[in-house]
Scaffold this motif. Structure first.
Motif, PDB file in Angstrom:
ATOM      1  N   ASP A   8     -13.643  -2.240   5.210  1.00  0.00           N
ATOM      2  CA  ASP A   8     -12.550  -1.644   6.222  1.00  0.00           C
ATOM      3  C   ASP A   8     -11.348  -1.128   5.122  1.00  0.00           C
ATOM      4  N   ASP A  59      -3.714  -9.007   7.371  1.00  0.00           N
ATOM      5  CA  ASP A  59      -3.674  -9.588   8.740  1.00  0.00           C
ATOM      6  C   ASP A  59      -2.376  -8.729   9.575  1.00  0.00           C
ATOM      7  N   VAL A  61      -1.273  -5.186  11.685  1.00  0.00           N
ATOM      8  CA  VAL A  61      -1.772  -4.320  12.801  1.00  0.00           C
ATOM      9  C   VAL A  61      -0.734  -3.226  12.762  1.00  0.00           C
ATOM     10  N   GLU A  63      -0.037   0.939  14.019  1.00  0.00           N
ATOM     11  CA  GLU A  63      -0.276   2.198  14.847  1.00  0.00           C
ATOM     12  C   GLU A  63      -0.449   3.129  14.103  1.00  0.00           C
ATOM     13  N   ARG A  86       2.860  -3.258  14.193  1.00  0.00           N
ATOM     14  CA  ARG A  86       2.751  -3.824  15.423  1.00  0.00           C
ATOM     15  C   ARG A  86       2.638  -5.366  15.395  1.00  0.00           C
ATOM     16  N   THR A  90      -2.092  -9.499  17.158  1.00  0.00           N
ATOM     17  CA  THR A  90      -2.929  -9.908  15.917  1.00  0.00           C
ATOM     18  C   THR A  90      -3.931  -9.041  15.637  1.00  0.00           C
ATOM     19  N   THR A  91      -4.732  -8.935  14.738  1.00  0.00           N
ATOM     20  CA  THR A  91      -5.674  -8.274  14.276  1.00  0.00           C
ATOM     21  C   THR A  91      -6.920  -8.835  15.196  1.00  0.00           C
ATOM     22  N   GLU A  93      -6.548  -9.365  18.325  1.00  0.00           N
ATOM     23  CA  GLU A  93      -6.568  -8.652  19.530  1.00  0.00           C
ATOM     24  C   GLU A  93      -6.895  -7.146  19.650  1.00  0.00           C
ATOM     25  N   VAL A  94      -7.044  -6.688  18.561  1.00  0.00           N
ATOM     26  CA  VAL A  94      -7.302  -5.104  18.446  1.00  0.00           C
ATOM     27  C   VAL A  94      -8.927  -4.885  18.522  1.00  0.00           C
TER      28      VAL A  94
END
Length: 105
Positions: A8, A59, A61, A63, A86, A90-91, A93-94
């Motif tokens: 990633d 760690d 996020v 947009e 953002r 947190t990562t 939650e994405v």
């Protein structure tokens, strides 16, 4: 994107000074076990010039805005554009990215 692994990652175009400052204030340096330790990063697509990088803990996020233009070699033609950091999520939650968001409903 879910918490990153060694596959990633991405790059943006240059950040505006205020965005760069906010991102820098929230980064944490990676430890020597980071999966990209020792890997070189080119300054631009197909460039021989290598960047001097500092690896960080993945760690945050952000947009972004991106297009899907791909050249004949299968490489994305344009870097993503940073919109905002953002700090409210947190990562974990994405949701994972999928090629067909409509099929995930």
């Amino acid at each position: 994107m879910a918490p990153p692994d060694e596959t990633d990652g991405g790059r943006t175009g240059p950040l505006r000074p205020e965005a760069a400052r906010l991102v820098a204030e929230n980064l944490t340096a990676a430890d020597p076990t980071h999966p990209w330790t020792g890997i070189g990063f080119a300054a631009a697509w197909r460039s021989q010039e290598m960047l001097d990088v500092t690896l960080v803990h993945p760690d945050l996020v952000a947009e972004i805005s991106a297009d899907t233009a791909i050249d004949h070699g299968g490489v994305h033609r344009h870097p993503v554009r940073f919109k905002r950091l953002r700090l409210d999520i947190t990562t974990e939650e994405v949701p994972l990215f999928t090629m067909s968001p409509a099929t995930d409903i």
